[in-house]
Enzyme design. Structure first.
Site, PDB file in Angstrom:
ATOM      1  N   GLU A 118       0.849  -1.197   0.000  1.00  0.00           N
ATOM      2  CA  GLU A 118       0.000   0.000   0.000  1.00  0.00           C
ATOM      3  C   GLU A 118       0.879   1.240   0.000  1.00  0.00           C
ATOM      4  OE1 GLU A 118      -2.628  -0.417   3.370  1.00  0.00           O
ATOM      5  OE2 GLU A 118      -4.167  -1.346   2.128  1.00  0.00           O
ATOM      6  N   HIS A 242      -9.960  10.785   3.311  1.00  0.00           N
ATOM      7  CA  HIS A 242      -9.880  10.004   2.078  1.00  0.00           C
ATOM      8  C   HIS A 242     -10.336  10.927   0.954  1.00  0.00           C
ATOM      9  CE1 HIS A 242     -10.677   6.942  -0.909  1.00  0.00           C
ATOM     10  NE2 HIS A 242     -10.049   6.074  -0.149  1.00  0.00           N
ATOM     11  N   ARG A 289      -2.520  10.673  -1.876  1.00  0.00           N
ATOM     12  CA  ARG A 289      -3.845  10.895  -1.288  1.00  0.00           C
ATOM     13  C   ARG A 289      -4.032  12.303  -0.698  1.00  0.00           C
ATOM     14  NH1 ARG A 289      -5.991   6.682   3.293  1.00  0.00           N
ATOM     15  NH2 ARG A 289      -6.511   5.276   1.627  1.00  0.00           N
ATOM     16  N   HIS A 350     -11.451  10.085   7.516  1.00  0.00           N
ATOM     17  CA  HIS A 350     -11.210   8.642   7.420  1.00  0.00           C
ATOM     18  C   HIS A 350     -10.584   8.057   8.690  1.00  0.00           C
ATOM     19  CE1 HIS A 350     -10.802   4.918   5.286  1.00  0.00           C
ATOM     20  NE2 HIS A 350      -9.485   4.930   5.274  1.00  0.00           N
ATOM     21  N   ARG A 385      -1.316   8.890   9.582  1.00  0.00           N
ATOM     22  CA  ARG A 385      -1.283   7.434   9.767  1.00  0.00           C
ATOM     23  C   ARG A 385      -0.778   6.745   8.503  1.00  0.00           C
ATOM     24  NH1 ARG A 385      -5.945   3.225   8.779  1.00  0.00           N
ATOM     25  NH2 ARG A 385      -6.333   4.689   7.114  1.00  0.00           N
TER      26      ARG A 385
END
Ligand SMILES: Cc1cc2nc3c(=O)[nH]c(=O)nc-3n(C[C@H](O)[C@H](O)[C@H](O)COP(=O)(O)OP(=O)(O)OC[C@H]3O[C@@H](n4cnc5c(N)ncnc54)[C@H](O)[C@@H]3O)c2cc1C
Length: 532
Positions: A118, A242, A289, A350, A385
């Site tokens: 990821e 997100h 992101r 998120h 995170r």
């Protein structure tokens, strides 16, 4: 009226929350103690069951703890506590092994776990169960907990406030936590649940925002309860967003996977059709992101829009249906045919990086009170995170808290007699509309003023609204019998206040906190710690 005195101390430990953190703690304590686990709705209704991607652990040949630690520190923009990061990363393979023992059916490749990679991870590191890891984990933990004679699982019990010496008879002024007052949804009565130790595992506070990928119950109850009882809370300004969540005022948490952009989806201004991502980053829609989320937020605020468009309709219909069958069908149900038209999207909250301050044993500032999982600020995530580190944090700290309680059991005093909940001066509300209205108002101004791109002026506006609403909510709370919605509303305003105050206190842009008034990064990374 006279208080009833509760003498019913029938469990050794109370755990508030039945997600990954709470059930891990329960399973570690159950061999020695009687454990009561509360959930405010159904047992599987926390974020854990919704986690899609998986759990990060160093399991691939060639990977190392040092790499995982480094990736976590880079994502956290230097605000992480290195000792916490080391502890979590080094315990990750063991945590996965225990989940395998509990029967979590991780995807395998030959005789190894299949690992995905990821964003932000330098290696393949994510153990997963298809794209529904959290559901499989939740089921396995619940099954094991249900089978254990020392664990009592209690759904539909809404914790209201922690019990301390202030609630003792006689009043002691001690800050030790001896359990919790909780509203039983079935009987509509507030119960006094006492124990020698209490663990908060109540999850995050995503629902402080209008759009959030988190479940309905993510209202920061544990953070608010701990704060009211006297615990420090830190880094509440660090909220991860997100970039692409469906904009729909009824369905507020449907994620549009980042793979849509990966397969050619384009972000456009609805009114002009202008493709705006190249104006912000040369990688356009494929930028990281946070960059994409910030660009969308910038355009929404600049133009006063409600949403932007994510358009993949230029691809052949068969390609779209084959690659995104779930999204295609779900949006068709909402009258959006993504083979023919764009998807209205907004970024959505998120993950809550901040929370109740804990040490490496999961201890909060108050004796007898522990916290684990998304409710806590352990130092793992810092200012952002790293994907798939959060479930891991639940397993490692759920166990750490259990171990500390066991090692120090003799030092945890049994609860004194505690006053029962006093309802003598309240009546049933005849104005539920106030609760509903204030819920919406908080989530709207947090979205508009305390979202992804911040300014001091907007934060001050939000602070002003928090002040007004807090007075209204407190007055309402003081006069009417508690309901689950009112309990959540009271916590939402508390958490909104903590987020706004933390955001105003940080005079720099770091990780998830970006403010146009202080765009620079300060030389020293410091936690934003609020002291009650
Ligand atoms: C859509 C989505 C996808 C995600 N994907 C991933 C992923 O792939 N990998 C990853 O590591 N993380 C992921 N996360 C984050 C991760 O799921 C959460 O951080 C983690 O599950 C939190 O677990 P928890 O045990 O702390 O809390 P939760 O699982 O949220 O459980 C909270 C519990 O507390 C209870 N509770 C709350 N308030 C009260 C109250 N007042 N009284 C009584 N009980 C209460 C709830 O009922 C619930 O049982 C994702 C999150 C979301 C929303």
């Amino acid at each position: 009226m006279r208080f009833r005195v509760n003498v019913n101390a029938n469990s050794d430990i109370i755990i508030i929350g039945s997600g990954a953190a709470g059930l891990t703690a329960a399973l570690n304590l159950a061999p020695h103690y009687k454990v009561l686990v509360l959930a405010k709705g159904g047992l599987s209704e926390g974020s854990t069951a919704w986690a899609q991607g998986g759990i990060a652990a160093v399991l691939e040949p060639g990977d190392s703890f040092e790499n995982h630690i480094e990736d976590t520190m880079v994502a956290g923009a230097g605000l992480n506590n290195r000792a916490t990061v080391e502890m979590v990363v080094e315990n990750a393979p063991k945590a996965i092994a225990r989940l395998v023992e509990l029967g979590v059916p991780f995807n395998n490749e030959g005789n190894h776990l299949h690992l995905t990679r990821e964003g932000g991870h330098s290696h393949r590191r994510i153990a997963h169960v298809d794209d529904a890891t959290g559901w499989a984990v939740q089921q396995a933990l619940e099954k094991a907990a249900q089978a254990h004679p020392n664990i009592t699982l209690v759904p539909d019990m809404v914790a209201i406030d922690l019990i301390t010496g202030r609630h003792a008879d006689p009043y002691s002024g001690e800050s030790h936590v001896w359990g919790v007052y909780a509203l039983n949804r079935k009987t509509k009565h507030v119960e006094t649940l006492t124990a020698r130790a209490t663990i908060l595992a109540t999850g995050g506070a995503g629902r402080t925002y209008l759009f959030s990928t988190a479940p309905r119950g993510a209202t920061g109850d544990g953070i608010a309860m701990a704060w009211r009882a006297g615990c420090r809370v830190a880094n509440m300004e660090m909220n991860q967003f997100h970039p692409t969540c469906l904009y729909n005022l009824e369905v507020k948490n449907f994620l549009i996977t980042e793979a849509v952009r990966g397969e050619g989806g384009i972000l456009k201004i609805p009114t002009t059709g202008h493709r705006f991502m190249p104006d912000f980053d040369e990688r356009a829609e494929l930028a990281p992101r946070d960059v994409v989320a910030r660009a969308i937020d910038h355009e929404i605020k600049r133009l006063g829009l409600d949403y932007v468009h994510l358009d993949i309709s230029h691809k052949p219909p068969e390609f779209i249906k084959e690659h995104f069958p779930n999204i295609y069908m779900r949006l068709l149900d909402l009258d959006i045919d993504i083979t023919k038209e764009p998807i209205p999207i907004v970024p959505a909250q998120h993950y809550t990086c901040g929370g109740v301050v804990i040490d490496l044993d999961g201890r909060t500032d108050l004796p007898g009170l522990y916290a684990a999982g998304e409710v806590s600020q352990s130092g793992l995530h810092g200012a952002n995170r790293l994907a798939s580190n959060s479930l891991l944090e639940c397993f490692v700290f759920g166990e750490a808290a259990a171990q500390h309680i066991h090692a120090n059991w003799e030092r945890l005093p049994p609860p004194p007699p505690i006053h029962a909940w006093d309802e003598s001066r309240v009546t049933d509300s005849d104005e539920e509309v106030i609760v509903k209205h204030n819920w919406s108002e908080i989530r709207r101004f947090m979205w508009d003023y305390v979202g992804i791109v911040r300014t001091t002026k907007r934060l001050e506006r939000a602070a002003h609204r928090v002040h007004l609403l807090r007075r209204e909510v407190e007055e309402y709370y003081g006069n009417f019998r508690v309901t689950p919605d009112l309990i959540e509303l009271r916590n939402l305003i508390e958490v909104a206040d903590l987020i706004v105050r933390s955001a105003l206190a940080r005079k720099e842009s770091r990780g998830l906190h970006y403010t146009r008034d202080y765009p620079e990064l300060l030389a020293e990374a410091r936690d934003t710690v609020l002291v009650p």
